[in-house]
Design a protein around this motif. Structure first.
Motif, PDB file in Angstrom:
ATOM      1  N   SER A 238       0.619  -1.196  -0.097  1.00 44.78           N
ATOM      2  CA  SER A 238      -0.024   0.109  -0.013  1.00 44.78           C
ATOM      3  C   SER A 238       0.801   1.181  -0.214  1.00 44.78           C
ATOM      4  CB  SER A 238      -1.054   0.095   1.142  1.00 44.78           C
ATOM      5  OG  SER A 238      -0.395   0.309   2.456  1.00 44.78           O
ATOM      6  N   ILE A 239       1.880   1.075   0.519  1.00 44.31           N
ATOM      7  CA  ILE A 239       3.068   2.332   0.479  1.00 44.31           C
ATOM      8  C   ILE A 239       3.438   2.291  -1.032  1.00 44.31           C
ATOM      9  CG2 ILE A 239       5.433   3.230   0.948  1.00 44.31           C
ATOM     10  CD1 ILE A 239       4.948   1.826   3.909  1.00 44.31           C
ATOM     11  N   GLY A 240       3.592   1.239  -1.582  1.00 43.54           N
ATOM     12  CA  GLY A 240       3.928   1.351  -3.023  1.00 43.54           C
ATOM     13  C   GLY A 240       2.961   2.126  -4.083  1.00 43.54           C
ATOM     14  N   ARG A 241       1.815   1.763  -3.521  1.00 47.96           N
ATOM     15  CA  ARG A 241       0.731   2.187  -4.391  1.00 47.96           C
ATOM     16  C   ARG A 241       0.402   3.660  -4.042  1.00 47.96           C
ATOM     17  NH1 ARG A 241      -1.416  -2.757  -3.057  1.00 47.96           N
ATOM     18  NH2 ARG A 241      -2.587  -2.134  -1.437  1.00 47.96           N
ATOM     19  N   GLY A 242       0.816   4.141  -2.989  1.00 46.76           N
ATOM     20  CA  GLY A 242       0.805   5.636  -2.436  1.00 46.76           C
ATOM     21  C   GLY A 242      -0.322   5.834  -1.655  1.00 46.76           C
ATOM     22  N   GLU A 243      -1.114   4.631  -1.022  1.00 46.37           N
ATOM     23  CA  GLU A 243      -2.126   4.612  -0.329  1.00 46.37           C
ATOM     24  C   GLU A 243      -2.139   5.026   1.092  1.00 46.37           C
ATOM     25  OE1 GLU A 243      -4.451   1.324  -3.162  1.00 46.37           O
ATOM     26  OE2 GLU A 243      -3.830   0.808  -0.943  1.00 46.37           O
ATOM     27  N   THR A 244      -0.733   4.572   1.775  1.00 45.45           N
ATOM     28  CA  THR A 244      -0.317   4.640   3.022  1.00 45.45           C
ATOM     29  C   THR A 244       1.012   5.387   3.040  1.00 45.45           C
ATOM     30  OG1 THR A 244      -1.380   2.501   3.334  1.00 45.45           O
ATOM     31  CG2 THR A 244       0.173   3.207   5.199  1.00 45.45           C
ATOM     32  N   ALA A 245       1.146   6.266   4.042  1.00 44.13           N
ATOM     33  CA  ALA A 245       2.323   7.102   4.169  1.00 44.13           C
ATOM     34  C   ALA A 245       3.144   6.047   5.023  1.00 44.13           C
ATOM     35  CB  ALA A 245       2.236   8.332   4.789  1.00 44.13           C
ATOM     36  N   ALA A 246       4.661   6.069   4.548  1.00 41.77           N
ATOM     37  CA  ALA A 246       5.681   5.566   5.397  1.00 41.77           C
ATOM     38  C   ALA A 246       5.810   5.970   6.776  1.00 41.77           C
ATOM     39  CB  ALA A 246       6.622   5.061   4.622  1.00 41.77           C
ATOM     40  N   ARG A 247       6.083   5.314   7.879  1.00 42.64           N
ATOM     41  CA  ARG A 247       6.248   5.752   8.876  1.00 42.64           C
ATOM     42  C   ARG A 247       7.739   6.375   9.047  1.00 42.64           C
ATOM     43  NH1 ARG A 247       9.130   2.510  12.160  1.00 42.64           N
ATOM     44  NH2 ARG A 247       8.965   0.463  11.937  1.00 42.64           N
ATOM     45  N   LYS A 248       8.147   7.242   9.751  1.00 42.51           N
ATOM     46  CA  LYS A 248       9.418   7.678   9.992  1.00 42.51           C
ATOM     47  C   LYS A 248      10.144   6.740  10.779  1.00 42.51           C
ATOM     48  CE  LYS A 248       8.413  11.317   7.811  1.00 42.51           C
ATOM     49  NZ  LYS A 248       8.964  11.274   6.401  1.00 42.51           N
ATOM     50  N   ARG A 249      11.274   6.720  10.596  1.00 39.26           N
ATOM     51  CA  ARG A 249      12.309   5.907  11.307  1.00 39.26           C
ATOM     52  C   ARG A 249      12.405   6.158  12.987  1.00 39.26           C
ATOM     53  NH1 ARG A 249      17.941   5.631   8.711  1.00 39.26           N
ATOM     54  NH2 ARG A 249      18.060   3.827   9.978  1.00 39.26           N
ATOM     55  N   ASP A 250      12.479   5.023  13.613  1.00 44.98           N
ATOM     56  CA  ASP A 250      12.492   5.451  14.997  1.00 44.98           C
ATOM     57  C   ASP A 250      13.742   4.654  15.607  1.00 44.98           C
ATOM     58  OD1 ASP A 250      12.015   2.570  15.204  1.00 44.98           O
ATOM     59  OD2 ASP A 250       9.882   2.920  15.590  1.00 44.98           O
ATOM     60  N   ALA A 251      13.694   4.644  17.134  1.00 46.43           N
ATOM     61  CA  ALA A 251      15.036   4.151  17.579  1.00 46.43           C
ATOM     62  C   ALA A 251      15.233   2.641  17.365  1.00 46.43           C
ATOM     63  CB  ALA A 251      14.897   4.090  19.084  1.00 46.43           C
ATOM     64  N   ARG A 252      14.095   1.910  17.118  1.00 45.80           N
ATOM     65  CA  ARG A 252      14.451   0.587  16.905  1.00 45.80           C
ATOM     66  C   ARG A 252      15.252   0.286  15.659  1.00 45.80           C
ATOM     67  NH1 ARG A 252       9.045  -2.515  17.278  1.00 45.80           N
ATOM     68  NH2 ARG A 252       8.434  -0.802  15.913  1.00 45.80           N
ATOM     69  N   ASP A 253      14.794   1.202  14.669  1.00 46.73           N
ATOM     70  CA  ASP A 253      15.340   1.259  13.265  1.00 46.73           C
ATOM     71  C   ASP A 253      17.031   1.721  13.306  1.00 46.73           C
ATOM     72  OD1 ASP A 253      13.079   0.582  11.828  1.00 46.73           O
ATOM     73  OD2 ASP A 253      12.306   2.469  12.209  1.00 46.73           O
ATOM     74  N   LEU A 254      17.083   2.626  14.083  1.00 46.00           N
ATOM     75  CA  LEU A 254      18.534   2.991  14.630  1.00 46.00           C
ATOM     76  C   LEU A 254      19.285   1.800  15.387  1.00 46.00           C
ATOM     77  CD1 LEU A 254      18.042   6.912  15.660  1.00 46.00           C
ATOM     78  CD2 LEU A 254      18.734   5.862  13.362  1.00 46.00           C
ATOM     79  N   GLU A 255      18.657   1.024  15.821  1.00 44.83           N
ATOM     80  CA  GLU A 255      19.628  -0.012  16.553  1.00 44.83           C
ATOM     81  C   GLU A 255      19.828  -0.830  15.797  1.00 44.83           C
ATOM     82  OE1 GLU A 255      18.143  -2.889  20.321  1.00 44.83           O
ATOM     83  OE2 GLU A 255      17.735  -0.783  20.593  1.00 44.83           O
ATOM     84  N   LEU A 256      18.858  -1.363  14.652  1.00 47.71           N
ATOM     85  CA  LEU A 256      19.064  -2.266  13.510  1.00 47.71           C
ATOM     86  C   LEU A 256      20.269  -1.741  12.717  1.00 47.71           C
ATOM     87  CD1 LEU A 256      15.606  -3.124  12.308  1.00 47.71           C
ATOM     88  CD2 LEU A 256      17.328  -4.658  13.562  1.00 47.71           C
TER      89      LEU A 256
END
Length: 175
Positions: free
Chosen positions: A86-104
């Motif tokens: 749905s992000i690819g179709r433009g129906e949903t906005a991607a959420r912003k990166r958070d601390a868990r993403d930085l930890e990865l």
């Protein structure tokens, strides 16, 4: 001749639509098990419209939002294929990166940073280590290596510049 929206696409058509090289699509197939194009004789790939939507979502997260492959894998695991599509179709906005993403990405959470290792007193001064440089002692030291995150940021900027160039129509001016 344009194909119908529900028609299958070849890898070259999908690569052109997503503005990524074909080898990137093949690489993503190895990293994201959810991408499963049909394969015909000789290993020729055919992507369903749902595959293309998923690939667009993955591209948006990697290049548009700055996620790493691990970060996108986590989103696919936690949110599901339909969310990323749905992000690819433009129906949903991607959420912003958070601390868990930085930890990865290997960035520790605030207050949890490890202390930097101490340099041994018997270590040679910077620039004089045997592997640091050879040849002319007056030559400037080599530039520091870029981190994966810096490389990803540059790739994102390059992709955005390429898209802007296409929008401006400067591709066919031969500059």
């Amino acid at each position: 001749m344009d194909k119908a929206p529900e028609a299958f696409r070849t890898i070259s058509e999908v690569a052109e639509e997503l503005d990524v090289p074909q080898h990137v699509l093949r690489f993503w197939e190895t990293r994201f098990g959810q991408i499963k194009p049909m394969k015909r004789g000789g290993g020729r790939r055919f992507y369903r419209p749902s595959d293309v939507d998923l690939l667009k979502g993955i591209r948006a997260l990697l290049y548009g939002e700055g996620y790493t492959i691990r970060g996108v894998q986590r989103i696919l695991r936690e949110e599901g294929i339909q969310h990323v599509a749905s992000i690819g179709r433009g129906e949903t906005a991607a959420r912003k990166r958070d601390a868990r993403d930085l930890e990865l990405d290997g960035v520790p959470a605030p207050g949890r940073a490890l202390q930097a290792p101490r340099i041994k007193s018997q270590a040679p001064p910077l620039g004089l280590a045997p592997f640091a440089r050879t040849g002319d002692p007056d030559a400037p030291p080599p530039p520091p290596r870029m981190t994966d995150s810096q490389i990803q940021s540059l790739r994102l900027a390059l992709a955005e510049l390429g898209a802007a160039r296409k929008l401006l129509g400067s591709d066919d001016q031969g500059d």
